[in-house]
Design an enzyme around this catalytic site. Structure first.
Site: not given
Ligand code: OSB
Ligand code: MG
Length: 380
Positions: A138, A164, A166, A192, A217, A242, A266, A294
């Site tokens: 990530s 992934k 952000k 995400d 996400e 998420d 998670k 995570g």
């Protein structure tokens, strides 16, 4: 059958190698709450509370979790004999609204305790079947697309099986597009948003469809299941939720409403392993793939996540980067590593979480500490 007699709560400060920026905030020094649980026979187990310093990801923070554990949650487990670890969550959840990360910290510690008492790896107590789990990275929001491409390329070369990125308004289509162009069509790439968008951004988000992402996400708000469904109807890219999925019921709602097609589990966000397993199972029944997210965990939280990710329906690579991605030195031995194929090995050679806690390092990093036990629970 097991009984928790004592919990030592500690807060440690662990500096990240570099700040991690998401749409809702940035973290550079991780404040981590650790739980050391002891049973009547002196067996010691560990867990980690994943709450952050600020309430930007969820309402919880390390300080609210500390209070919840001390005042309301820990007293419920002291002196109670549990038949198995599945029995812990209902006791913590009854008439306590929210505080899932605080509940999870105790509950997951109980799973480690139960596994150690039975002499089996945590993975196997949870129902895990895998020996290795695939890892993705990530990558936080970078200052420009070139920096992001550099990071993504390095991660791809290191063997990560999913990348992934952000995103937030102003750092999205152009940034992810640059990565897709640089790394080519076959890389498993995703974005995400951490709730940075609204339905007004539908047309803009639809531009991501051209980038062939494996998922996007949490584009919208945590309570926006109906709006996510409206957005999903306008996108070919699968939506993965998420923040929105805080219970089995929310997972069922997502499926019923078609608000998304994938779930990031998670365990901290949903109150622990019992709920994580239930979400895993309901998703499996409905052909919804899941993967393990995570929260910038230390090696203790990572051990719990790796054990969970060894369950069969964890079909996609998790955010389970090795220790060296986050820390100069982790607080466990051995540290978490990834092989050249981007796989993390599930420790199966000893009971419980499968790593040792480096007590000297934990002591050196501890900034506050609280002893909780059966006697103090009665006194209260
Ligand atoms: O949305 O998945 C997220 C970290 C903090 C808060 C939210 C998120 C994240 C990550 C980190 O993506 C993933 C990791 O631990 O490597
Ligand atoms: Mg996320």
């Amino acid at each position: 059958m097991f009984r928790v007699e004592h919990i030592t709560l500690r807060e440690i400060r662990l500096p990240l190698k570099e700040p991690f920026r998401i749409s809702s905030g940035v973290v550079s020094d991780r404040r981590i709450c650790l739980l050391e649980l002891t049973d009547a026979d002196g067996i010691v187990a560990w867990s980690e509370c994943v709450a952050g310093e600020k309430p930007n990801y969820s309402a919880e923070t390390i300080d609210t979790a500390w209070l919840a554990i001390e005042a309301w949650l820990a007293p419920r487990v002291f002196g109670t004999s549990f038949d198995d670890a599945l029995a812990v969550f209902p006791v913590l959840d009854h008439n306590v609204v929210g505080h899932q990360m605080a509940k999870a910290a105790i509950e997951m510690g109980c799973w480690d305790l139960a596994a150690r008492q039975l002499g089996i790896p945590l993975s196997r107590l949870l129902g895990g079947t895998r020996d290795r789990v695939a890892t993705g990275i990530s990558i936080g929001i970078q200052s420009d697309p070139d920096k992001l491409v550099q990071r993504a390329r390095a991660a791809y070369d290191a063997g990560y099986r999913k990348i992934k990125v952000k995103i937030q308004p102003g750092a999205d289509v152009e940034y992810v597009g640059a990565v897709r162009k640089a790394l080519g069509p076959s890389v498993h790439l995703m974005a995400d948003a951490n709730s940075a968008y609204t339905l007004d951004d539908t047309e803009h988000l639809a531009k991501l469809d051209a980038l062939d992402l494996i998922m996007i996400e949490q584009p919208l708000g945590r309570d926006d299941l109906v709006r996510h469904a409206a957005l999903q109807r306008q996108l070919t890219t699968p939506i993965c939720l998420d923040e929105s999925i805080t219970s089995v019921e929310r997972a069922e709602d997502m499926i019923a409403l078609s608000s998304g097609r994938i779930i990031n589990i998670k365990p901290g966000r949903v109150g622990g392993f019992a709920v994580s397993k239930a979400i895993h199972d309901v998703c499996e029944l409905n052909a919804i793939p899941v993967w393990c997210g995570g929260m910038l965990e230390s090696g203790i939280g990572r051990a719990h996540n790796v054990a969970l990710a060894s369950l069969p329906n964890f079909q996609l690579p998790g955010d389970l980067s090795p220790s060296a991605r986050y820390w100069e030195r982790d607080i466990v031995t051995p540290e978490w590593t990834m092989d050249a194929e981007g796989m993390v090995h599930v420790p199966l050679d000893r009971p419980g979480i499968g790593v040792d806690v480096d007590m000297d390092r934990v002591d050196a990093l501890t900034v506050r500490r609280l002893e909780l036990g059966h006697a103090s629970a009665i006194a209260r």
